[in-house]
Scaffold this active site. Structure first.
Site, short mmCIF file in Angstrom:
data_model
loop_
_atom_site.label_atom_id
_atom_site.label_comp_id
_atom_site.label_asym_id
_atom_site.label_seq_id
_atom_site.Cartn_x
_atom_site.Cartn_y
_atom_site.Cartn_z
N CYS A 114 0.81 -1.23 0.00
CA CYS A 114 0.00 0.00 0.00
C CYS A 114 0.85 1.27 0.00
CB CYS A 114 -0.96 0.00 1.19
SG CYS A 114 -2.11 -1.37 1.12
N HIS A 254 -3.06 7.36 2.47
CA HIS A 254 -3.51 6.07 1.95
C HIS A 254 -4.89 5.78 2.55
CE1 HIS A 254 -3.92 1.99 0.96
NE2 HIS A 254 -3.59 1.51 2.14
N ASN A 284 -9.98 0.06 0.21
CA ASN A 284 -8.53 0.16 0.15
C ASN A 284 -8.06 -0.40 -1.20
OD1 ASN A 284 -5.77 -0.21 0.38
ND2 ASN A 284 -5.84 -1.09 2.44
N1 COA Z 1 -18.06 -7.83 10.18
C1 COA Z 1 -18.45 -8.04 11.45
N2 COA Z 1 -17.61 -8.34 12.43
C2 COA Z 1 -16.30 -8.42 12.12
C3 COA Z 1 -15.83 -8.21 10.84
C4 COA Z 1 -16.77 -7.92 9.83
N3 COA Z 1 -16.43 -7.70 8.55
N4 COA Z 1 -14.49 -8.36 10.83
C5 COA Z 1 -14.12 -8.64 12.10
N5 COA Z 1 -15.22 -8.69 12.88
C6 COA Z 1 -15.30 -8.95 14.31
C7 COA Z 1 -14.11 -9.71 14.84
O1 COA Z 1 -14.27 -11.10 14.64
C8 COA Z 1 -14.14 -9.36 16.30
O2 COA Z 1 -15.10 -10.14 16.95
P1 COA Z 1 -14.85 -10.72 18.44
O3 COA Z 1 -14.70 -9.48 19.30
O4 COA Z 1 -16.07 -11.50 18.69
O5 COA Z 1 -13.59 -11.49 18.33
C9 COA Z 1 -14.68 -7.91 16.29
O6 COA Z 1 -15.30 -7.73 15.03
C10 COA Z 1 -13.63 -6.86 16.52
O7 COA Z 1 -12.53 -7.16 15.65
P2 COA Z 1 -11.28 -6.25 15.59
O8 COA Z 1 -10.31 -6.82 14.60
O9 COA Z 1 -10.76 -5.97 16.98
O10 COA Z 1 -11.93 -4.92 15.02
P3 COA Z 1 -11.26 -3.53 14.75
O11 COA Z 1 -12.03 -2.47 15.44
O12 COA Z 1 -9.79 -3.56 14.96
O13 COA Z 1 -11.54 -3.33 13.21
C11 COA Z 1 -10.35 -3.57 11.14
C12 COA Z 1 -11.03 -4.28 12.29
C13 COA Z 1 -9.74 -4.60 10.22
C14 COA Z 1 -11.39 -2.75 10.41
C15 COA Z 1 -9.24 -2.62 11.71
O14 COA Z 1 -8.45 -3.33 12.64
C16 COA Z 1 -8.35 -2.08 10.65
O15 COA Z 1 -8.78 -1.36 9.77
N6 COA Z 1 -7.05 -2.35 10.74
C17 COA Z 1 -6.09 -1.84 9.80
C18 COA Z 1 -6.17 -2.65 8.55
C19 COA Z 1 -5.48 -1.99 7.43
O16 COA Z 1 -5.53 -0.82 7.27
N7 COA Z 1 -4.82 -2.80 6.62
C20 COA Z 1 -4.20 -2.36 5.47
C21 COA Z 1 -2.97 -1.62 5.79
S1 COA Z 1 -2.37 -0.98 4.33
#
Ligand code: COA
Length: 327
Positions: A114, A254, A284
């Site tokens: 990215c 980004h 993304n």
């Molecule tokens: N729909 C519903 N629930 C979801 C889900 C979805 N699409 N994806 C994950 N969950 C659930 C998880 O299983 C977890 O459940 P649990 O508490 O029962 O275990 C809960 O939601 C929280 O998950 P978590 O990963 O802690 O959520 P978060 O607030 O961190 O959000 C992302 C998840 C991926 C959106 C966030 O972490 C993120 O954007 N991270 C950066 C990713 C990124 O930018 N990557 C590219 C870099 S270039």
């Protein structure tokens, strides 16, 4: 005389097919509400099966050349930022070169996930500043939909496909890329990764693909490091250039997650209104996200002559970096 790299053309190209959060509700256990509040994404574009990353990129490149008033034969370098190439080789840049009818200039791909655009802009700028190149096409093109496990709700809601391009030209009147800073740290490689490559040679004629072909990600780990590194690299670059965050007219981060963009703006003490965000429509798109947003911002008159624009990214590798541009 001080040579600078000026952006003289921009273009973008995205697939027609839209995949909304409501469509995803029918595919995995998720909801529009969860996706939108956690990421800011409403829909993303998905390339038709069979469309290549180079084919998606060609119209963006042609539009950027048209805006620049540059014939493809005048290009003396083509860089393609992609982490989803069609083939190991020829490079996507070479395939784009053939599609747009460019002459025999060097063409190569740059893989920084990215951060591909900020890395490529830094590299293109070195070619121009050194006098090696005068007119450079930088294309960023990604088809992540082929690398996504569509049963993994943790990743499939985040990514989308898209392409964008810029044309850079050597310029002497203090407009263009003022500076760039890029970094990586391979020890965090497991935070976000994708296989997709043949296995080590094993004397077999059968095609072998890594078991971890798809994108896998440690979401919350990635989130925290992304905010810190994007903030740190922005402040470090600005300090080197003796420019304060308050002087920036627009930040184009980004587009990974709206909450990451807001957290970076807060850490930089910059008003959220100065952060360009089009993540709702595309998700993304990896390396393509910044030039896609830049083209949209420019077309919407959010970038004007003389503006100071900061681009900052973070991605798999881990990689991160920033560029400061005077338009
Ligand atoms: N729909 C519903 N629930 C979801 C889900 C979805 N699409 N994806 C994950 N969950 C659930 C998880 O299983 C977890 O459940 P649990 O508490 O029962 O275990 C809960 O939601 C929280 O998950 P978590 O990963 O802690 O959520 P978060 O607030 O961190 O959000 C992302 C998840 C991926 C959106 C966030 O972490 C993120 O954007 N991270 C950066 C990713 C990124 O930018 N990557 C590219 C870099 S270039």
């Amino acid at each position: 005389m001080n040579i600078m790299s000026k952006i003289v053309g921009m273009g973008s190209s995205v697939p027609k097919k839209r995949l909304t959060n409501f469509d995803l509700e029918k595919m995995v256990d998720t909801s529009d509400e969860w996706i939108f509040t956690r990421t800011g994404v409403k829909e993303r574009r998905i390339a038709d099966p069979g469309t290549t990353v180079a084919e998606l990129a060609a119209p963006a490149a042609i539009d950027a050349l048209k805006m620049a008033g540059v014939d493809s034969k005048e290009l003396d370098l083509i860089i393609c930022a992609t982490s989803t190439p069609d083939m190991m080789f020829p490079s996507t840049a070479c395939a784009i070169q053939a599609l747009i009818g460019a002459a025999e200039c060097p063409a190569f791909d740059l893989l920084a996930a990215c951060s591909g655009f900020v890395y490529s802009l830094s590299v293109a700028d070195q070619f121009i500043r050194s006098g090696s190149s005068k007119t450079v096409l930088l294309v960023a093109s990604e088809i992540y939909s082929k690398m996504i496990n569509w049963e993994d709700r943790g990743t499939c809601v985040l990514f989308g496909d898209g392409s964008a391009a810029i044309v850079l030209q050597a310029n002497n009147n203090s407009e263009g890329v003022l500076g760039s800073e890029i970094h990586s740290d391979g020890k965090f490689g497991s935070f976000i990764k994708a296989g997709g490559m043949p296995k080590r040679h094993n004397f077999s004629s059968e095609p072998q693909v890594e078991a971890d072909y798809f994108v896998v990600m440690k979401g919350s780990h990635t989130f925290k490091v992304a905010v810190k590194k994007m903030t740190d690299v922005s402040l470090s670059l600005l300090e080197k250039l003796t420019i304060s965050p308050a002087e920036i007219d627009l930040i184009i981060p980004h587009q990974a997650n709206e909450r990451i963009m807001k957290a970076v703006a807060k850490s930089l003490n910059v008003d959220e209104g100065k952060v360009f965000n089009n993540i709702a429509g595309y998700g993304n798109t990896s390396a393509a996200s910044i030039p896609l947003a830049m083209t949209e911002a420019y077309m919407a008159n959010r970038i004007n002559k003389g503006d100071l624009v900061l681009t900052v990214a973070f991605g798999g590798g881990l990689t991160w970096g920033a560029n400061l541009i005077r338009f």
